[in-house]
Design an enzyme around this catalytic site. Structure first.
Site, mmCIF file in Angstrom:
data_model
loop_
_atom_site.group_PDB
_atom_site.id
_atom_site.type_symbol
_atom_site.label_atom_id
_atom_site.label_comp_id
_atom_site.label_asym_id
_atom_site.label_seq_id
_atom_site.Cartn_x
_atom_site.Cartn_y
_atom_site.Cartn_z
ATOM 1 N N ASP A 106 2.387 -6.377 -8.262
ATOM 2 C CA ASP A 106 1.302 -5.638 -7.530
ATOM 3 C C ASP A 106 0.816 -6.653 -6.528
ATOM 4 O O ASP A 106 1.011 -7.530 -5.743
ATOM 5 C CB ASP A 106 0.470 -4.764 -7.996
ATOM 6 C CG ASP A 106 -0.100 -3.837 -7.121
ATOM 7 O OD1 ASP A 106 0.242 -2.753 -6.784
ATOM 8 O OD2 ASP A 106 -1.408 -4.149 -6.988
ATOM 9 N N ARG A 107 -0.666 -6.698 -6.580
ATOM 10 C CA ARG A 107 -1.474 -7.826 -5.701
ATOM 11 C C ARG A 107 -1.219 -9.257 -6.210
ATOM 12 O O ARG A 107 -1.047 -9.953 -5.231
ATOM 13 C CB ARG A 107 -3.030 -7.476 -5.802
ATOM 14 C CG ARG A 107 -3.300 -5.970 -5.545
ATOM 15 C CD ARG A 107 -2.859 -5.416 -4.311
ATOM 16 N NE ARG A 107 -3.464 -6.411 -3.155
ATOM 17 C CZ ARG A 107 -3.163 -6.060 -1.804
ATOM 18 N NH1 ARG A 107 -2.325 -5.088 -1.540
ATOM 19 N NH2 ARG A 107 -3.721 -6.529 -0.764
ATOM 20 N N ARG A 110 1.783 -10.380 -4.438
ATOM 21 C CA ARG A 110 1.608 -11.172 -3.026
ATOM 22 C C ARG A 110 0.865 -12.272 -2.973
ATOM 23 O O ARG A 110 1.239 -13.125 -2.113
ATOM 24 C CB ARG A 110 0.621 -9.719 -2.329
ATOM 25 C CG ARG A 110 1.459 -8.478 -2.302
ATOM 26 C CD ARG A 110 0.670 -7.596 -1.657
ATOM 27 N NE ARG A 110 1.386 -6.111 -1.726
ATOM 28 C CZ ARG A 110 2.678 -5.888 -1.160
ATOM 29 N NH1 ARG A 110 3.360 -6.948 -0.386
ATOM 30 N NH2 ARG A 110 3.235 -4.671 -1.461
ATOM 31 N N TRP A 152 -4.226 1.715 0.479
ATOM 32 C CA TRP A 152 -4.193 0.767 1.367
ATOM 33 C C TRP A 152 -5.167 0.843 2.541
ATOM 34 O O TRP A 152 -6.073 0.081 2.763
ATOM 35 C CB TRP A 152 -2.830 0.485 1.821
ATOM 36 C CG TRP A 152 -1.983 -0.026 1.044
ATOM 37 C CD1 TRP A 152 -1.384 0.526 -0.214
ATOM 38 C CD2 TRP A 152 -0.953 -1.393 1.118
ATOM 39 N NE1 TRP A 152 -0.383 -0.414 -0.833
ATOM 40 C CE2 TRP A 152 -0.186 -1.247 -0.144
ATOM 41 C CE3 TRP A 152 -0.901 -2.311 2.181
ATOM 42 C CZ2 TRP A 152 0.616 -2.684 -0.216
ATOM 43 C CZ3 TRP A 152 0.092 -3.496 1.995
ATOM 44 C CH2 TRP A 152 0.913 -3.349 0.950
ATOM 45 N N TYR A 213 -8.069 -5.965 0.774
ATOM 46 C CA TYR A 213 -7.377 -5.048 1.601
ATOM 47 C C TYR A 213 -7.573 -5.383 2.951
ATOM 48 O O TYR A 213 -6.566 -5.148 3.828
ATOM 49 C CB TYR A 213 -7.590 -3.733 0.720
ATOM 50 C CG TYR A 213 -6.519 -3.252 -0.393
ATOM 51 C CD1 TYR A 213 -5.553 -2.547 -0.040
ATOM 52 C CD2 TYR A 213 -7.073 -3.663 -1.594
ATOM 53 C CE1 TYR A 213 -4.677 -2.237 -1.381
ATOM 54 C CE2 TYR A 213 -6.137 -3.601 -2.715
ATOM 55 C CZ TYR A 213 -4.992 -2.942 -2.615
ATOM 56 O OH TYR A 213 -4.221 -2.522 -3.650
ATOM 57 N N HIS A 273 5.307 2.187 -11.950
ATOM 58 C CA HIS A 273 4.846 0.959 -11.230
ATOM 59 C C HIS A 273 4.438 0.034 -12.114
ATOM 60 O O HIS A 273 4.650 -1.234 -11.909
ATOM 61 C CB HIS A 273 3.701 1.517 -10.343
ATOM 62 C CG HIS A 273 2.903 0.382 -9.640
ATOM 63 N ND1 HIS A 273 3.665 -0.328 -8.614
ATOM 64 C CD2 HIS A 273 1.686 -0.340 -9.723
ATOM 65 C CE1 HIS A 273 2.674 -1.579 -8.274
ATOM 66 N NE2 HIS A 273 1.804 -1.116 -8.827
#
Length: 292
Positions: A106-107, A110, A152, A213, A273
């Site tokens: 997830d984050r 990234r 988001w 975000y 997820h």
């Protein structure tokens, strides 16, 4: 509370703040990066198994968990993935690792792929769990995306609206993420949920996560678009994703990552997820095979 037997805790000062984490095991170094709304605790079912072959470092990203929450700026740069990735490289260097593999969910994924783009000499292998690149996500946004990925937009809304709303009921948003994004809400023991809620309740943490975000829809998107077709991920990439989740239904993850990297493998995992918590055995098996 689930434990990381044999792992040592650390708090490492960095250029901008302090990063909290744990280290255990022996062998080639592997950095584990968590997603939202979690902390490094999300790896408690995976890290001990990986530590049988690797030196495992699991950290809280800047703004999450027990890591620092430095002041932001009007352009949100301190919470861009470029800055967060740079900081994680700094942490690994402080621990004595110049080259290492990185696994992100997830984050954290990234942060991990931005690290591979910006610091190719440091990243030996890259595993990304249940994401595609940020710019590709926004390029394909439509009505269904706006409804399904409303988090988001909500977290990226102007200060102080999301901060104040979350602060009044942090458990509501944390439990919404854990329950609605998973196939098995029971995968999160009560004490783990409580820890996630507790860390998500701090006003400085809430603001830092919102800033991340806000950086995602501005700087992270711009950095990806600036790199598109010009810079590629040079290390081997493993992409894993939820078989039943939104990314499987909306995107072709392997195709998305092959647009950014030459050597890509992977596939779906029968879970929601939160792969490392819902399907730790299969997730660990796939990571072991890739990292070895």
């Amino acid at each position: 509370m689930p434990t990381f037997d044999g792992f040592e805790e650390f708090d490492i000062p960095t250029t901008g703040t302090t990063i909290h984490g744990r280290r255990g095991g022996a062998g080639p170094p592997v950095l584990l990066l968590h997603g939202i709304p979690e902390t490094h605790l999300m790896w408690h079912r995976v890290a001990p198994q990986l530590a049988e072959r690797f030196t495992v470092i699991a950290t809280d990203l800047r703004g999450f968990g027990a890591s620092g929450t430095p002041a932001s700026t009007p352009d949100h740069a301190p919470y861009s993935m470029r800055e967060i990735a740079r900081e994680q490289v700094e942490v690994m260097n402080a621990l004595g690792y110049d080259r290492f593999s990185v696994v992100g969910h997830d984050r954290g994924a990234r942060c991990a792929y931005r690290m591979a783009l910006d610091h190719p000499g440091n990243v030996a292998r890259l595993a990304v769990l249940d994401v595609i690149p940020t710019a590709d996500t926004f390029r394909n946004a439509d009505k269904d995306f706006l409804l399904g990925f409303w988090i988001w937009s909500f977290l990226a809304a102007p200060e102080p609206v999301p901060e104040q709303l979350i602060a009044r009921a942090p458990a509501v948003i944390v439990n919404h993420m854990l329950d609605s994004w998973s196939d098995d809400p029971d995968a999160f023991p009560p004490e783990v949920r409580a820890e996630y809620v507790d860390k998500f309740s701090d006003p400085d943490t809430i603001h830092a996560i919102c800033e991340e975000y806000r950086a995602s829809v501005t700087l992270d998107y711009e950095h990806d678009e600036a790199d598109r077709g010009k810079r590629r991920i040079t290390c081997p990439v493993l992409a894993l994703w939820s078989q039943s989740g939104a990314f499987a239904s909306r995107y072709q993850p392997l195709e998305a990552w092959r647009a950014w990297a030459d050597e890509v493998q992977g596939g779906p995992i029968p879970a929601g997820h939160f792969l490392a918590e819902e399907a730790p055995g299969e997730t660990t098996r796939r990571l072991m095979a890739f990292l070895t």
